[in-house]
Design a protein around this motif. Structure first.
Motif, PDB file in Angstrom:
ATOM      1  N   UNK A 554       0.843  -1.212   0.000  1.00 50.01           N
ATOM      2  CA  UNK A 554       0.000   0.000   0.000  1.00 50.01           C
ATOM      3  C   UNK A 554       0.872   1.255   0.000  1.00 50.01           C
ATOM      4  N   UNK A 555       1.788   1.331   0.935  1.00 58.47           N
ATOM      5  CA  UNK A 555       2.731   2.446   1.098  1.00 58.47           C
ATOM      6  C   UNK A 555       2.115   3.798   0.703  1.00 58.47           C
ATOM      7  N   UNK A 556       1.040   4.240   1.420  1.00 63.24           N
ATOM      8  CA  UNK A 556       0.303   5.439   0.986  1.00 63.24           C
ATOM      9  C   UNK A 556       1.134   6.713   0.999  1.00 63.24           C
ATOM     10  N   UNK A 557       2.158   6.781   1.835  1.00 63.67           N
ATOM     11  CA  UNK A 557       2.970   8.001   1.917  1.00 63.67           C
ATOM     12  C   UNK A 557       4.358   7.837   1.296  1.00 63.67           C
ATOM     13  N   UNK A 558       4.603   6.687   0.709  1.00 64.53           N
ATOM     14  CA  UNK A 558       5.906   6.449   0.090  1.00 64.53           C
ATOM     15  C   UNK A 558       7.034   6.262   1.086  1.00 64.53           C
ATOM     16  N   UNK A 559       6.688   5.965   2.351  1.00 66.39           N
ATOM     17  CA  UNK A 559       7.717   5.870   3.392  1.00 66.39           C
ATOM     18  C   UNK A 559       8.517   4.590   3.289  1.00 66.39           C
ATOM     19  N   UNK A 560       7.879   3.484   2.904  1.00 69.78           N
ATOM     20  CA  UNK A 560       8.614   2.228   2.796  1.00 69.78           C
ATOM     21  C   UNK A 560       9.678   2.336   1.704  1.00 69.78           C
ATOM     22  N   UNK A 561       9.330   2.981   0.608  1.00 71.12           N
ATOM     23  CA  UNK A 561      10.299   3.147  -0.470  1.00 71.12           C
ATOM     24  C   UNK A 561      11.512   3.939  -0.010  1.00 71.12           C
ATOM     25  N   UNK A 562      11.273   5.001   0.749  1.00 67.65           N
ATOM     26  CA  UNK A 562      12.386   5.799   1.258  1.00 67.65           C
ATOM     27  C   UNK A 562      13.203   5.001   2.271  1.00 67.65           C
ATOM     28  N   UNK A 563      12.525   4.223   3.107  1.00 69.31           N
ATOM     29  CA  UNK A 563      13.236   3.447   4.114  1.00 69.31           C
ATOM     30  C   UNK A 563      14.114   2.385   3.446  1.00 69.31           C
ATOM     31  N   UNK A 564      13.663   1.777   2.339  1.00 70.68           N
ATOM     32  CA  UNK A 564      14.441   0.766   1.649  1.00 70.68           C
ATOM     33  C   UNK A 564      15.720   1.343   1.060  1.00 70.68           C
ATOM     34  N   UNK A 565      15.669   2.644   0.740  1.00 75.84           N
ATOM     35  CA  UNK A 565      16.878   3.274   0.180  1.00 75.84           C
ATOM     36  C   UNK A 565      17.782   3.850   1.268  1.00 75.84           C
ATOM     37  N   UNK A 566      17.340   3.719   2.524  1.00 75.56           N
ATOM     38  CA  UNK A 566      18.142   4.244   3.635  1.00 75.56           C
ATOM     39  C   UNK A 566      17.874   5.688   3.961  1.00 75.56           C
ATOM     40  N   UNK A 567      16.889   6.301   3.279  1.00 80.97           N
ATOM     41  CA  UNK A 567      16.587   7.714   3.545  1.00 80.97           C
ATOM     42  C   UNK A 567      15.919   7.901   4.898  1.00 80.97           C
ATOM     43  N   UNK A 568      15.244   6.847   5.385  1.00 80.47           N
ATOM     44  CA  UNK A 568      14.598   6.920   6.712  1.00 80.47           C
ATOM     45  C   UNK A 568      15.193   5.813   7.565  1.00 80.47           C
ATOM     46  N   UNK A 569      16.105   6.191   8.465  1.00 81.91           N
ATOM     47  CA  UNK A 569      16.653   5.166   9.358  1.00 81.91           C
ATOM     48  C   UNK A 569      15.637   4.831  10.466  1.00 81.91           C
ATOM     49  N   UNK A 570      15.822   3.696  11.091  1.00 80.45           N
ATOM     50  CA  UNK A 570      14.979   3.264  12.205  1.00 80.45           C
ATOM     51  C   UNK A 570      13.494   3.308  11.844  1.00 80.45           C
ATOM     52  N   UNK A 571      13.191   2.671  10.685  1.00 83.61           N
ATOM     53  CA  UNK A 571      11.786   2.667  10.251  1.00 83.61           C
ATOM     54  C   UNK A 571      11.114   1.398  10.757  1.00 83.61           C
ATOM     55  N   UNK A 572       9.977   1.575  11.468  1.00 82.87           N
ATOM     56  CA  UNK A 572       9.282   0.459  12.105  1.00 82.87           C
ATOM     57  C   UNK A 572       8.871  -0.599  11.080  1.00 82.87           C
ATOM     58  N   UNK A 573       9.210  -1.840  11.418  1.00 82.34           N
ATOM     59  CA  UNK A 573       8.867  -2.974  10.573  1.00 82.34           C
ATOM     60  C   UNK A 573      10.002  -3.387   9.671  1.00 82.34           C
ATOM     61  N   UNK A 574      10.937  -2.432   9.376  1.00 83.11           N
ATOM     62  CA  UNK A 574      12.073  -2.758   8.521  1.00 83.11           C
ATOM     63  C   UNK A 574      13.357  -2.723   9.347  1.00 83.11           C
ATOM     64  N   UNK A 575      13.784  -1.510   9.735  1.00 87.33           N
ATOM     65  CA  UNK A 575      15.029  -1.386  10.493  1.00 87.33           C
ATOM     66  C   UNK A 575      14.788  -1.186  11.982  1.00 87.33           C
ATOM     67  N   UNK A 576      13.503  -1.116  12.402  1.00 83.38           N
ATOM     68  CA  UNK A 576      13.158  -0.997  13.821  1.00 83.38           C
ATOM     69  C   UNK A 576      12.011  -1.965  14.092  1.00 83.38           C
ATOM     70  N   UNK A 577      11.977  -2.516  15.304  1.00 80.38           N
ATOM     71  CA  UNK A 577      10.987  -3.568  15.585  1.00 80.38           C
ATOM     72  C   UNK A 577       9.571  -3.017  15.781  1.00 80.38           C
ATOM     73  N   UNK A 578       8.584  -3.873  15.549  1.00 76.57           N
ATOM     74  CA  UNK A 578       7.199  -3.607  15.947  1.00 76.57           C
ATOM     75  C   UNK A 578       6.738  -4.783  16.785  1.00 76.57           C
TER      76      UNK A 578
END
Length: 623
Positions: A554-578
């Motif tokens: 879904x990625x409605x805000x495009x945040x997952x895409x940015x997190x995959x490129x390292x633009x958003x560190x400590x992103x919940x579910x990818x680089x930070x736990x949930x």
């Protein structure tokens, strides 16, 4: 009979053309209340116009009324008997002028209902009889008029008498007397008529003299509605008219509904020579207080031992005058004394057919109909039941600039009086807020991964609850990050502080009676548990359970895409736990389901959790 100088207000009502104005005109003539030459002048006017003289012309002061032959406005005329003075109100009988009739009857102490002997009891006769009952009048005499048209036939009189006595009895009214009358000739107006030897009761004037005067307003509890507050030289004057009771310098007053109290320091009168430390009902005065407290228009000053009722609901008997029907959920302005309140029609208990007294449940009240209804307000209203104190028991409803309804407040069991306000403070606790709002407050905490649907679901649930009239708001994690929590980052410590602050705000709002839809990722279980401990009973954890893959799709805000490129560190579910809840109050699975299904499920949970119980509903409505 002992004479008194206090006038009695009498309203004269009845079906159109049954002779009310004729009867009143004759009363004035019989008691010598007409100016010298008045009757002769009217006779001359009628002769010039080529029309027969009518006693009704004494009352019908408007030219339009003379031309049309119907009474349009209410007329107030004074006369007196040996017993006392009267103010007699001739009210319109025509259906289109019922508003005027109610205006006249509302200020009366007793009533004279006029019925045509030939036509008998008509729909409007019954309607007016019911309105007298509705307005709380219990002293009613009946004049069966135009007996000359039926040759003073006793059998016809007894037939009409039985019909009206039966009807009035069915609505709780017992007429003091039913009198055969011929107003045109004056039969049984002031002296007994030779044409009715079979009648042994009083004349009309004697029946009026037999009415008991109303309890003096000074004997009722103090009710001093605040008209306005003025600053004059160094003083702060609180002005208004004393509706009932009496007020004295030195009295301790309690102002409803605020509950604040102060002592009367001085009493100001209008008019030269009017200097006194006491004022009775009916006087317009201004007072100063011994301490500066906030008082405003619409508040009611009372004595602490005789407070009014304070409630968020009003049970009322209503006569509806609006062009559009009254419906459940409709909002109007209620005017009661000097106060105005926005009210909502919470329920229509029954709509009454004034002709046959049948009643039925209804979803609306049409024009000129009578109904028993429940009104709801956000703020408590200070009032009395009409039976206990008419001065604070009568109201009108306003829509725009038009009066659309009028009625009286019924006495209901379980109503809260203001006796609890003697301390000067009315506690506003969660229970009081729940009864006012119609539901309990609490925190509905939606937790889940970014893209799970928390904010979307919360927004639609808020909209649905708002349309119901529930008090609801949204706390969104992204919005708080822009304001209250803008100084925080995304480290575990900052995430914990973000949730702590947000949780405190959510619970504060819930304590004010709101349902708070808190949409936060809130990844750590310990942080959510910490929010729960603020008030465990008010906290409801909803897991918006959506798999990571679906959220990333879904990625409605495009945040997952940015997190995959390292633009958003400590992103919940990818680089930070949930950490999902272990035992949530509700698990809301969104995959493969429509927003409507998810919203419906959450609304069902909220209904079961926050709606009032049957006992609370009964308390709310004073049942």
């Amino acid at each position: 009979m002992t004479s008194t100088t206090t006038p009695m207000n009498i309203v004269v009502v009845g079906h159109v053309d049954h002779g009310k104005s004729t009867l009143v005109g004759r009363l004035l003539h019989e008691t010598g209340a007409l100016p010298d030459g008045k009757v002769e002048t009217l006779r001359e006017v009628c002769e010039r116009r080529g029309m027969p003289f009518e006693w009704a012309f004494v009352m019908d002061a408007l030219q339009a009324e003379r031309d049309q032959g119907i009474t349009i406005d209410t007329a107030r005329i004074r006369f007196r008997t040996q017993a006392r003075p009267y103010v007699i109100i001739d009210a319109p009988g025509h259906k289109e002028f019922l508003k005027n009739m109610i205006t006249g009857a509302a200020s009366a102490e007793a009533a004279l209902l006029v019925i045509d002997a030939a036509e008998g009891v008509r729909e409007q006769s019954r309607r007016h009889g019911y309105l007298l009952h509705l307005l709380g009048l219990r002293q009613v005499a009946v004049a069966v008029n135009k007996m000359d048209l039926v040759n003073f036939d006793q059998a016809r009189f007894e037939e009409v008498k039985a019909e009206i006595v039966d009807y009035l009895g069915s609505i709780g009214l017992s007429p003091t007397h039913v009198i055969p009358v011929a107003a045109r000739s004056g039969a049984n107006i002031s002296t007994r008529a030779a044409e009715t030897p079979w009648y042994t009761g009083p004349t009309v004037l004697a029946a009026l003299d037999g009415f008991a005067p109303a309890l003096p307003d000074t004997d009722l509890p103090l009710r001093f509605p605040i008209q306005d507050v003025y600053k004059f030289d160094h003083r702060r004057l609180i002005a208004g008219k004393i509706e009932s009771g009496r007020l004295t310098v030195g009295d301790t007053l309690v102002f409803a509904p605020s509950g604040k109290s102060a002592r009367v320091a001085s009493l100001e009168h209008w008019g030269a020579g009017d200097v006194s430390d006491r004022a009775d009902a009916g006087r317009s005065v201004a007072i100063t207080l011994d301490e500066q407290i906030f008082v405003e228009r619409g508040q009611i000053a009372t004595h602490a031992d005789t407070p009014p009722i304070l409630s968020h609901t009003i049970a009322a008997r209503l006569f509806w005058l609006g062009r559009n029907p009254l419906t459940v959920g409709a909002r109007y302005r209620l005017k009661l004394a000097t106060a105005e309140h926005t009210v909502e029609v919470a329920a229509i208990r029954r709509v009454i057919d004034v002709v046959d007294l049948g009643h039925h449940d209804g979803i609306e009240v049409g024009r000129n109909a009578v109904a028993e209804i429940e009104l709801r307000t956000r703020a408590p209203v200070a009032h009395d039941s009409f039976v206990d104190n008419p001065r604070l028991g009568r109201f009108v409803l306003v829509e725009g600039h038009d009066i659309v309804g009028g009625g009286v407040i019924a006495r209901a069991e379980g109503e809260q009086t203001g006796a609890t306000i003697g301390s000067g403070i009315i506690p506003v606790d969660l229970h009081a807020r729940s009864l006012a709002n119609g539901h309990r407050g609490g925190v509905v905490w939606l937790t889940g991964l970014s893209g799970a649907g928390k904010s979307t679901i919360a927004a639609e649930v808020e909209r649905r609850l708002f349309l119901r009239g529930w008090q609801v708001t949204i706390l969104d994690g992204d919005a708080l990050r822009l304001g209250l929590n803008s100084d925080l980052g995304f480290s575990p410590k900052d995430r914990a502080e973000n949730i702590r602050r947000s949780g405190e705000v959510a619970h504060l709002l819930a304590e004010s009676g709101l349902i708070v839809l808190a949409a936060f990722i809130s990844p750590y279980r310990a942080d959510r548990d910490r929010v729960r401990t603020i008030n465990p009973e008010a906290f409801h954890e909803i897991h918006v359970a959506t798999a990571l893959a679906e959220c990333e799709r879904r990625d409605p805000k495009g945040l997952y895409g940015k997190a995959r490129t390292g633009a958003i560190p400590q992103f919940t579910g990818l680089s930070a736990p949930y950490e999902p809840p272990e035992t949530p109050d509700l698990t809301l699975a969104t995959e493969g389901r429509s927003i409507e299904d998810c919203v419906t499920e959450l609304l069902h949970y909220i209904d079961n959790t926050f709606a009032l119980t049957a006992k609370e509903q009964a308390e709310r409505w004073g049942l």
